[in-house]
Design a protein around this motif. Structure first.
Motif, PDB file in Angstrom:
ATOM      1  N   ASP A  18       0.809  -1.224   0.000  1.00  0.00           N
ATOM      2  CA  ASP A  18       0.000   0.000   0.000  1.00  0.00           C
ATOM      3  C   ASP A  18       0.846   1.281   0.000  1.00  0.00           C
ATOM      4  N   PRO A  19       1.589   1.531  -1.070  1.00  0.00           N
ATOM      5  CA  PRO A  19       2.440   2.735  -1.131  1.00  0.00           C
ATOM      6  C   PRO A  19       1.674   4.031  -0.917  1.00  0.00           C
ATOM      7  N   ILE A  20       0.485   4.144  -1.510  1.00  0.00           N
ATOM      8  CA  ILE A  20      -0.293   5.383  -1.380  1.00  0.00           C
ATOM      9  C   ILE A  20      -0.819   5.542   0.037  1.00  0.00           C
ATOM     10  N   GLY A  21      -1.312   4.456   0.618  1.00  0.00           N
ATOM     11  CA  GLY A  21      -1.847   4.529   1.975  1.00  0.00           C
ATOM     12  C   GLY A  21      -0.795   4.823   3.024  1.00  0.00           C
ATOM     13  N   ASN A  22       0.471   4.499   2.728  1.00  0.00           N
ATOM     14  CA  ASN A  22       1.536   4.773   3.689  1.00  0.00           C
ATOM     15  C   ASN A  22       1.967   6.238   3.689  1.00  0.00           C
ATOM     16  N   ALA A  23       1.579   6.966   2.640  1.00  0.00           N
ATOM     17  CA  ALA A  23       1.999   8.362   2.527  1.00  0.00           C
ATOM     18  C   ALA A  23       1.540   9.221   3.713  1.00  0.00           C
ATOM     19  N   PRO A  24       0.234   9.199   4.086  1.00  0.00           N
ATOM     20  CA  PRO A  24      -0.180  10.029   5.222  1.00  0.00           C
ATOM     21  C   PRO A  24       0.454   9.601   6.542  1.00  0.00           C
ATOM     22  N   ILE A  25       0.719   8.292   6.705  1.00  0.00           N
ATOM     23  CA  ILE A  25       1.371   7.821   7.936  1.00  0.00           C
ATOM     24  C   ILE A  25       2.804   8.343   7.988  1.00  0.00           C
ATOM     25  N   ARG A 169       3.262  15.945  -1.939  1.00  0.00           N
ATOM     26  CA  ARG A 169       2.453  16.145  -3.138  1.00  0.00           C
ATOM     27  C   ARG A 169       1.201  15.270  -3.108  1.00  0.00           C
ATOM     28  N   ILE A 170       1.359  14.026  -2.668  1.00  0.00           N
ATOM     29  CA  ILE A 170       0.224  13.101  -2.599  1.00  0.00           C
ATOM     30  C   ILE A 170      -0.831  13.626  -1.628  1.00  0.00           C
ATOM     31  N   MET A 171      -0.394  14.079  -0.463  1.00  0.00           N
ATOM     32  CA  MET A 171      -1.328  14.590   0.527  1.00  0.00           C
ATOM     33  C   MET A 171      -2.007  15.862   0.040  1.00  0.00           C
ATOM     34  N   GLN A 172      -1.288  16.649  -0.727  1.00  0.00           N
ATOM     35  CA  GLN A 172      -1.870  17.875  -1.268  1.00  0.00           C
ATOM     36  C   GLN A 172      -2.956  17.563  -2.295  1.00  0.00           C
ATOM     37  N   VAL A 173      -2.718  16.537  -3.104  1.00  0.00           N
ATOM     38  CA  VAL A 173      -3.668  16.195  -4.169  1.00  0.00           C
ATOM     39  C   VAL A 173      -4.832  15.348  -3.642  1.00  0.00           C
ATOM     40  N   LEU A 174      -4.529  14.303  -2.884  1.00  0.00           N
ATOM     41  CA  LEU A 174      -5.556  13.364  -2.452  1.00  0.00           C
ATOM     42  C   LEU A 174      -6.136  13.686  -1.085  1.00  0.00           C
ATOM     43  N   GLY A 175      -5.266  14.082  -0.169  1.00  0.00           N
ATOM     44  CA  GLY A 175      -5.717  14.285   1.199  1.00  0.00           C
ATOM     45  C   GLY A 175      -6.009  12.961   1.886  1.00  0.00           C
ATOM     46  N   ILE A 182      -9.087   5.251  -2.092  1.00  0.00           N
ATOM     47  CA  ILE A 182      -8.252   4.342  -2.875  1.00  0.00           C
ATOM     48  C   ILE A 182      -7.989   3.057  -2.100  1.00  0.00           C
ATOM     49  N   ASP A 183      -7.724   3.178  -0.801  1.00  0.00           N
ATOM     50  CA  ASP A 183      -7.501   2.001   0.038  1.00  0.00           C
ATOM     51  C   ASP A 183      -8.711   1.069   0.020  1.00  0.00           C
ATOM     52  N   ARG A 184      -9.907   1.641   0.095  1.00  0.00           N
ATOM     53  CA  ARG A 184     -11.121   0.822   0.115  1.00  0.00           C
ATOM     54  C   ARG A 184     -11.284   0.055  -1.199  1.00  0.00           C
ATOM     55  N   LEU A 185     -11.030   0.732  -2.309  1.00  0.00           N
ATOM     56  CA  LEU A 185     -11.146   0.075  -3.610  1.00  0.00           C
ATOM     57  C   LEU A 185     -10.128  -1.059  -3.754  1.00  0.00           C
ATOM     58  N   LEU A 186      -8.883  -0.795  -3.344  1.00  0.00           N
ATOM     59  CA  LEU A 186      -7.853  -1.829  -3.406  1.00  0.00           C
ATOM     60  C   LEU A 186      -8.159  -2.968  -2.439  1.00  0.00           C
ATOM     61  N   GLY A 187      -8.786  -2.637  -1.312  1.00  0.00           N
ATOM     62  CA  GLY A 187      -9.161  -3.664  -0.348  1.00  0.00           C
ATOM     63  C   GLY A 187     -10.163  -4.651  -0.917  1.00  0.00           C
TER      64      GLY A 187
END
Length: 208
Positions: A18-25, A169-175, A182-187
């Motif tokens: 989960d590269p994207i989900g790890n960004a906010p952490i 950048r990811i947090m700025q775009v997605l929040g 995205i996590d829910r869809l991948l789940g």
């Protein structure tokens, strides 16, 4: 080894790590650090994660044999574990299966170097990722196939490094909300794949 098998391996490992989900952490754990310090921590965490996953990939079959665990049994157990990871993703929650717990994150805030804990383990090379790598290794096959699987592991880690380096950048775009969607869809995707692992394992155990 067919293309759909390789794609399946890539998707499972990508979703579990989960590269994207790890960004906010990562953003929360490195709050107050400079860009250079964040980059150093990200690179160290990926190198350590690569070492952990490489050990389990290369020694996976030997470990299963030493423990007397058959591939079908491990596929069933691995499928169940990945299904639990998928449930966490669908409900957008963190547990010890796919990341650091709340208390572990609080402890990490007091550490000067978080590259080993909780970044490398359990955020990146956690139980879910290790299980996935062991399942990949258990597929066996020619050495060329194993090299391709190694390439998949390093490709996912490279994407993870890119995500960590682009956290701001990811947090700025997605929040936070965007990353959870995205996590829910991948789940959901992971849940279906996990069930297939269990079905295949049961079929293998009974020779179906």
């Amino acid at each position: 080894m067919t293309l759909d098998v390789l794609l399946n391996s890539f998707v499972v490992l990508f979703v579990v790590v989960d590269p994207i989900g790890n960004a906010p952490i990562f953003a929360g754990l490195t709050r107050g650090l400079s860009g250079a310090e964040r980059r150093v921590l990200a690179v160290k965490a990926i190198v350590l994660s690569a070492a952990i996953l490489l050990v389990f990939f290369l020694g996976g079959n030997g470990l299963l044999s030493a423990l007397g665990i058959g591939v079908p049994a491990f596929r069933i157990a691995g499928g169940i574990l990945l299904f639990l990871v998928a449930i966490d993703m669908v409900f957008a929650r963190q547990s010890g299966l796919r990341g650091a717990t709340a208390s572990e994150q609080e402890e990490a805030q007091e550490r000067e170097d978080i590259s080993v804990f909780p970044l490398a383990f359990p955020l990146i090379a956690g139980p879910g990722a290790i299980t996935t790598v062991l399942l990949m290794a258990s597929e066996g096959g020619a050495w060329t196939g194993q090299l391709v699987r190694l390439g998949i592991i390093f490709a996912v880690l490279l994407l993870t490094l890119t995500s960590l380096l682009l956290t701001a950048r990811i947090m700025q775009v997605l929040g936070e909300t965007g990353t959870n969607v995205i996590d829910r869809l991948l789940g959901l995707v992971l849940a279906a794949i996990a069930v297939q692992f269990v079905v295949d394992g049961i079929g293998g155990a009974f020779g179906v």
